[in-house]
Design a protein around this motif. Structure first.
Motif, short mmCIF file in Angstrom:
data_model
loop_
_atom_site.label_atom_id
_atom_site.label_comp_id
_atom_site.label_asym_id
_atom_site.label_seq_id
_atom_site.Cartn_x
_atom_site.Cartn_y
_atom_site.Cartn_z
N HIS A 1 13.40 -13.30 -9.94
CA HIS A 1 12.00 -13.02 -10.16
C HIS A 1 11.46 -12.05 -9.11
CE1 HIS A 1 11.94 -16.36 -13.02
NE2 HIS A 1 12.58 -17.08 -12.12
N MET A 2 10.19 -11.71 -9.24
CA MET A 2 9.51 -10.92 -8.22
C MET A 2 9.61 -11.68 -6.89
SD MET A 2 7.75 -8.08 -8.02
CE MET A 2 6.62 -7.27 -6.88
N PRO A 3 10.16 -11.06 -5.85
CA PRO A 3 10.40 -11.82 -4.62
C PRO A 3 9.16 -12.19 -3.82
CG PRO A 3 11.08 -9.54 -4.36
CD PRO A 3 10.72 -9.70 -5.79
N PHE A 4 8.10 -11.40 -3.93
CA PHE A 4 6.88 -11.69 -3.16
C PHE A 4 5.67 -11.17 -3.93
CE2 PHE A 4 8.75 -7.71 -1.69
CZ PHE A 4 7.69 -6.82 -1.77
N GLU A 5 4.51 -11.69 -3.56
CA GLU A 5 3.26 -11.22 -4.14
C GLU A 5 2.80 -10.01 -3.35
OE1 GLU A 5 0.50 -14.54 -4.19
OE2 GLU A 5 2.20 -15.90 -4.51
N VAL A 6 2.58 -8.90 -4.03
CA VAL A 6 2.22 -7.65 -3.36
C VAL A 6 0.72 -7.65 -3.07
CG1 VAL A 6 2.20 -5.14 -3.51
CG2 VAL A 6 4.07 -6.44 -4.55
N SER A 7 0.37 -7.55 -1.81
CA SER A 7 -1.04 -7.51 -1.42
C SER A 7 -1.61 -6.10 -1.52
CB SER A 7 -1.20 -8.03 0.02
OG SER A 7 -0.79 -9.37 0.11
N ASP A 8 -0.84 -5.13 -1.08
CA ASP A 8 -1.26 -3.74 -1.09
C ASP A 8 -0.01 -2.89 -1.21
OD1 ASP A 8 -3.35 -1.91 -1.07
OD2 ASP A 8 -4.25 -2.80 0.72
N TYR A 9 -0.19 -1.65 -1.66
CA TYR A 9 0.96 -0.77 -1.85
C TYR A 9 0.62 0.63 -1.39
CZ TYR A 9 4.31 2.23 -4.31
OH TYR A 9 5.23 3.19 -4.61
N VAL A 10 1.45 1.16 -0.50
CA VAL A 10 1.32 2.52 0.01
C VAL A 10 2.64 3.23 -0.19
CG1 VAL A 10 0.95 3.95 2.07
CG2 VAL A 10 -0.42 1.88 1.73
N TRP B 1 -5.97 -3.29 8.64
CA TRP B 1 -5.14 -4.41 9.04
C TRP B 1 -4.10 -4.73 7.98
CZ3 TRP B 1 -10.15 -4.25 7.72
CH2 TRP B 1 -10.62 -5.06 6.69
N LEU B 2 -3.00 -5.27 8.46
CA LEU B 2 -1.89 -5.64 7.59
C LEU B 2 -2.11 -7.01 6.99
CD1 LEU B 2 1.07 -4.56 9.92
CD2 LEU B 2 0.15 -3.28 7.96
N ARG B 3 -1.62 -7.19 5.76
CA ARG B 3 -1.64 -8.50 5.12
C ARG B 3 -0.23 -8.86 4.66
NH1 ARG B 3 -5.97 -8.48 0.46
NH2 ARG B 3 -4.92 -6.50 -0.04
N THR B 4 0.05 -10.14 4.64
CA THR B 4 1.34 -10.59 4.13
C THR B 4 1.54 -10.09 2.71
OG1 THR B 4 1.23 -12.59 5.50
CG2 THR B 4 2.77 -12.61 3.64
N GLY B 5 2.65 -9.44 2.47
CA GLY B 5 2.94 -8.91 1.14
C GLY B 5 2.61 -7.44 0.98
N ASP B 6 2.09 -6.78 2.01
CA ASP B 6 1.88 -5.33 1.93
C ASP B 6 3.23 -4.63 1.78
OD1 ASP B 6 -0.84 -5.59 2.24
OD2 ASP B 6 -0.90 -4.88 4.31
N LEU B 7 3.31 -3.74 0.80
CA LEU B 7 4.53 -2.99 0.54
C LEU B 7 4.31 -1.54 0.90
CD1 LEU B 7 7.40 -2.70 -0.75
CD2 LEU B 7 6.23 -2.37 -2.95
N LEU B 8 5.16 -1.00 1.76
CA LEU B 8 5.09 0.40 2.17
C LEU B 8 6.41 1.06 1.81
CD1 LEU B 8 3.32 -1.38 4.34
CD2 LEU B 8 3.07 0.81 5.47
N PHE C 1 9.51 -1.28 2.72
CA PHE C 1 9.52 -2.48 3.55
C PHE C 1 8.27 -3.30 3.29
CE2 PHE C 1 7.84 0.92 6.31
CZ PHE C 1 6.66 0.36 6.80
N VAL C 2 8.40 -4.62 3.49
CA VAL C 2 7.32 -5.54 3.19
C VAL C 2 6.86 -6.24 4.47
CG1 VAL C 2 8.94 -7.38 2.55
CG2 VAL C 2 6.57 -7.50 1.79
N VAL C 3 5.55 -6.34 4.61
CA VAL C 3 4.93 -6.97 5.78
C VAL C 3 4.98 -8.48 5.64
CG1 VAL C 3 2.75 -7.31 7.02
CG2 VAL C 3 3.45 -5.01 6.30
N GLY C 4 5.34 -9.15 6.72
CA GLY C 4 5.28 -10.59 6.77
C GLY C 4 4.07 -11.08 7.54
N THR C 5 4.02 -10.75 8.84
CA THR C 5 2.95 -11.23 9.71
C THR C 5 1.75 -10.29 9.65
OG1 THR C 5 4.68 -12.04 11.20
CG2 THR C 5 2.42 -12.01 12.03
N PRO C 6 0.57 -10.82 9.35
CA PRO C 6 -0.62 -9.96 9.29
C PRO C 6 -1.00 -9.44 10.67
CG PRO C 6 -1.01 -12.12 8.27
CD PRO C 6 0.27 -12.21 9.00
N SER C 7 -1.89 -8.46 10.70
CA SER C 7 -2.45 -7.97 11.95
C SER C 7 -3.96 -8.16 11.91
CB SER C 7 -2.10 -6.50 12.19
OG SER C 7 -2.66 -5.67 11.18
#
Length: 401
Positions: free
Chosen positions: A107-116, A322-329, A193-199
């Motif tokens: 399945h989709m491995p993570f929920e995408v919060s934002d995409y750049v 700021w970064l959120r968990t699930g941000d995809l860059l 790459f996907v963000v884990g820890t928010p900022s």
């Protein structure tokens, strides 16, 4: 390291990799697992058996909870998994938690919060500049000073295997704009790459903070409608030409798994501004491979990417975002200097003027309905076994209009 799990020769999923994903047995709820050889290890079952800490992260249809827990959880979890899979004394307890990948759904491995999506290959940017702006300087003045990117649509990021419906939109015609299905559907082979820890809001993340925030890497296919893009992208950049689908691979390769694949990136001239300088060499010896209907058409090398992942992360946050968990860059299209290293069809066929000849006798300028695109990647280095990313696959379906 050697493991008691049977791992086929040449597999990219040895114990030095252990990528995370989300899977389900037929008729059961999704949960978190890791790939090892041709098997998937059920982390929820491991935790339930008392072999792994805190089941609440793993009995979930998403990696987001585990990713948000941060590096102080990621590292001991990885260390524990390596122990369980290399120490023969655990075999009898762990083996029942393994299932063939062929017998599960991914399945989709993570929920995408934002995409750049960035534009970080000098070769790709130069090729597109020559194609789209003939007679002008290929690279715009800002390109060598900052990682150029565009803000994509998180809701259009889909897992590998999701059908890609040919999009419609406006494109340039002889007498003005016309509307209809794109005639120049393209692929873009990328690493993301996907963000884990928010900022924190207002606090930029320096290049040195990459490991503290980033969980891992995935393969990306940023599908593109080139004729729609050429009409809409000036002056604000891509919109409908890219927001219809972006596919990612089902496995997330941990940052630590790629440590041995680091290589020096290309020399950057002029020297970047201080916030973009990076002490650690963050080129990655990763080779991507693009296949159309089973035929390999290109092998783009990621090691030549001009802007590196830590620089992309630093630039994304330097204004206080700021970064959120699930941000995809995503890196942007990976292209090399040779024709068979170009990461998109617009480059491989020079905007359709030099069609590809496939081994089955057909030609392609751009994708046709029914075409299946598969992108794979392998990280290599002289002192490691190969590290795979899992394929990202999509089949083109005709436009409903």
């Amino acid at each position: 390291m050697s493991t008691w799990v049977p791992v086929p020769e040449g597999s990219g999923f040895g114990v030095n990799n252990l990528p995370y994903g989300v899977f389900s047995q037929r008729g059961e709820l999704p949960r978190v697992g890791v790939a090892i050889g041709e098997l998937v290890l059920d982390l929820a079952e491991l935790a339930n058996a008392g072999l792994l800490a805190d089941r609440r992260w793993f009995a979930s249809g998403s990696l987001n909870g585990f990713m948000a827990a941060g590096r102080t959880v990621w590292q001991p979890t990885r260390d524990r998994l390596i122990t369980l899979l290399t120490d023969m004394s655990y075999r009898d307890e762990v083996e029942p938690c393994l299932s063939p990948v062929a017998d599960v759904d991914l399945h989709m491995p993570f929920e995408v919060s934002d995409y750049v999506d960035f534009y970080s290959s000098r070769e790709h940017a130069t090729n597109l500049g020559r194609i789209l702006r003939p007679g002008s300087e290929p690279l715009l003045p800002n390109w060598s000073h900052l990682p150029v990117g565009y803000h994509g649509r998180a809701g259009s990021v889909v897992p590998s295997g999701t059908p890609v419906v040919r999009p419609s939109g406006q494109r340039r015609g002889d007498q003005g704009p016309v509307f209809g299905p794109t005639t120049k559907l393209d692929v873009e082979a990328e690493l993301g790459f996907v963000v884990g820890t928010p900022s924190a809001q207002g606090q930029p993340v320096p290049t040195s903070g990459f490991r503290d925030h980033v969980f891992g890497f995935v393969l990306v296919n940023d599908w593109s409608a080139r004729d729609i893009q050429a009409w809409e992208y000036q002056p604000l950049g891509p919109f409908l030409s890219k927001s219809f689908a972006t596919s990612i691979s089902p496995w997330v390769v941990p940052v630590e798994a790629l440590d041995a694949a680091h290589v020096p990136p290309p020399e950057q001239d002029p020297e970047p501004l201080p916030y973009l300088r990076c002490a650690e060499p963050w080129g990655l010896d990763v080779t991507l491979e693009i296949s159309i209907n089973g035929h390999v058409v290109s092998r783009p090398p990621f090691a030549g990417m001009y802007w590196t992942p830590p620089q992309q992360l630093a630039h994304t946050t330097v204004n206080g975002a700021w970064l959120r968990t699930g941000d995809l860059l995503a890196s942007g299209t990976v292209s090399g200097a040779e024709r068979d290293e170009r990461g998109s069809l617009i480059e491989l066929t020079w905007n359709g003027n030099e069609p590809l000849e496939l081994p089955d006798g057909t030609t392609r300028a751009f994708l046709e309905d029914g075409d299946t695109v598969r992108i794979s990647a392998t990280a290599t280095a002289s002192d490691i076994t190969p590290i795979g990313f899992g394929d990202v696959v999509g089949t083109v379906y005709p436009s409903p209009s």
